[in-house]
Design a protein around this motif. Sequence first.
Motif, PDB file in Angstrom:
ATOM      1  N   THR A   1     -10.402   2.716  -4.264  1.00  0.00           N
ATOM      2  CA  THR A   1      -9.760   1.608  -3.399  1.00  0.00           C
ATOM      3  C   THR A   1      -9.065   2.291  -2.257  1.00  0.00           C
ATOM      4  O   THR A   1      -8.481   3.646  -2.397  1.00  0.00           O
TER       5      THR A   1
ATOM      6  N   SER B   1     -10.877  -8.184  -0.703  1.00  0.00           N
ATOM      7  CA  SER B   1     -12.162  -8.376  -1.795  1.00  0.00           C
ATOM      8  C   SER B   1     -12.962  -7.491  -1.969  1.00  0.00           C
ATOM      9  O   SER B   1     -13.260  -6.896  -2.944  1.00  0.00           O
ATOM     10  N   PHE B   2     -12.944  -6.347  -1.048  1.00  0.00           N
ATOM     11  CA  PHE B   2     -13.571  -5.005  -1.094  1.00  0.00           C
ATOM     12  C   PHE B   2     -13.111  -4.367  -2.314  1.00  0.00           C
ATOM     13  O   PHE B   2     -13.594  -3.607  -2.821  1.00  0.00           O
TER      14      PHE B   2
ATOM     15  N   GLN C   1     -11.162  -5.380  -4.683  1.00  0.00           N
ATOM     16  CA  GLN C   1     -11.488  -5.887  -5.970  1.00  0.00           C
ATOM     17  C   GLN C   1     -12.787  -5.653  -6.376  1.00  0.00           C
ATOM     18  O   GLN C   1     -12.964  -5.490  -7.563  1.00  0.00           O
ATOM     19  N   MET C   2     -13.939  -5.669  -5.569  1.00  0.00           N
ATOM     20  CA  MET C   2     -15.314  -5.262  -5.965  1.00  0.00           C
ATOM     21  C   MET C   2     -15.349  -3.882  -6.349  1.00  0.00           C
ATOM     22  O   MET C   2     -16.049  -3.655  -7.412  1.00  0.00           O
TER      23      MET C   2
ATOM     24  N   ALA D   1     -13.818  -3.767  -9.718  1.00  0.00           N
ATOM     25  CA  ALA D   1     -14.787  -4.434 -10.743  1.00  0.00           C
ATOM     26  C   ALA D   1     -15.851  -3.344 -11.089  1.00  0.00           C
ATOM     27  O   ALA D   1     -16.247  -3.283 -12.189  1.00  0.00           O
ATOM     28  N   ILE D   2     -16.410  -2.645 -10.057  1.00  0.00           N
ATOM     29  CA  ILE D   2     -17.466  -1.669 -10.271  1.00  0.00           C
ATOM     30  C   ILE D   2     -16.939  -0.564 -11.292  1.00  0.00           C
ATOM     31  O   ILE D   2     -17.693  -0.057 -12.098  1.00  0.00           O
TER      32      ILE D   2
END
Length: 465
Positions: free
Chosen positions: A213, A230-231, A233-234, A237-238
């Motif tokens: 991040t 959002s990026f 968070q993605m 999540a990955i």
Amino acid sequence: MRLPKITSLYGRIFAIFWFTMFLVTLAVLALPHLDPRKTRDISPPYYERLTEVRDQIEREFSAANSIGQVLAAFDSRPPRDSNDGRLKVFITDIDSNILTVYRRPDFSLKALRNFVTTIETPLAPQQRLYGRVMISGPFPIQLANDDYYLYIGAKWNQPPNFVIQLFDHPFRLLLAVMLVSTPFLLWLSWALSQPARRLELAAQRVAQGIFETDPELEKGTSEFRQAGASFNQMVEAINLMICRQQRLLSDISHELRSPLTRLRMAQALATRKQGESTELVRIDTEAQRLEQMIGKLLELSSMQVDSHLKRESQPLSSLWEALLADSQFEAEQMGKTLYVSDIPERSLTCHPQLLMSALENIVRNAIYYGKDRIEVNFDVNTEDKSDVLTIRVEDNGGGVPDEELESIFRPFYRVSTARDRHSGGTGLGLAITESAVRQHNGTINASRSSLGGLLVEVSLPLLKS
């Protein structure tokens, strides 16, 4: 009153647009007033000096009996002003007919005639620039017991020539406006491109397998802050998904290896008690294959997660020269010939072990399935702004059916004609190779070779030389 901070991207664009339009409008409205060639009112200090000149002329020629005597004196000895130096004085009658005739060619009476015709009322003296002379007037004056109008011309040293050139040449004026507005536009483009550039670099890191991040993505305008959040968070999540996958594979490996170990121990005890048999040999073979498959699965999973942590710049020769030499020796032991072209003297940023393993899998497959000839060719191509290394490995074996060429890089996939379970493979070698190449931003393709067998072509980006 404190103005609110503009955090919206569209708000900033709108504000900068209208601010630029305001500056342009202000310049358009103000510039004509700066042009001294426009007829305009005389400033009070200069007006007082000119009236002093008029009063001086009246006093000097108070005893003159005719206007001709005054005009002759003007032509031979022009009046002087303490601030402006030598002056040019012109006399007109009440009907604006020019009476003064200068015999010197340094000033054209055409300019005076033009100025006289632009005066709307004699009661409001004005001024206008003609070339290098500023004409002012009219000033009511009494000479030879009659009423006349006085016009005064003085040498003008301002404004600078380039200002007047701007008015005379619209293209230069446009260029000046562009030069003034360019810093604002550059600042606007920089302000818009910086968050987008940070987002682009973050996406490139993710494409290279670096799932980190970046707090800087959540700064700037609201639109980019939302996209950056959002990026991030993605990416989180990955990372969570990968960690869970790794934990699941680790648990599966542990759970499978425990009964597998007990199975092999039981098989060894059975062999000791009953002796060798076809069934016990088959059990041992399948147990070894299962253990090998579990190891390959863990290798593939580990490769997909942490390969980006061990990147370094490596010459191509140090990666594959020893490997290809060993492969040539192995091919000779099997009665086959391996031809290798010269390795280019270039470098690339990579995980060395992964790329060595990737090429080893391709070459060993070609040696195993080729009849007697295998070729490995290296070539460097320049595409756009980057250099690309192309590796072609081909053999003269039985090849792969055309409809299965795109499937051979899938995990556990086996070609029905040649790569069956009797070959002893796990079906993961080319899948590991494809994963390694993809993680280095490369591509891998399979097609039919001109030698009759399989052609595997790998493309990898190189460092700029």
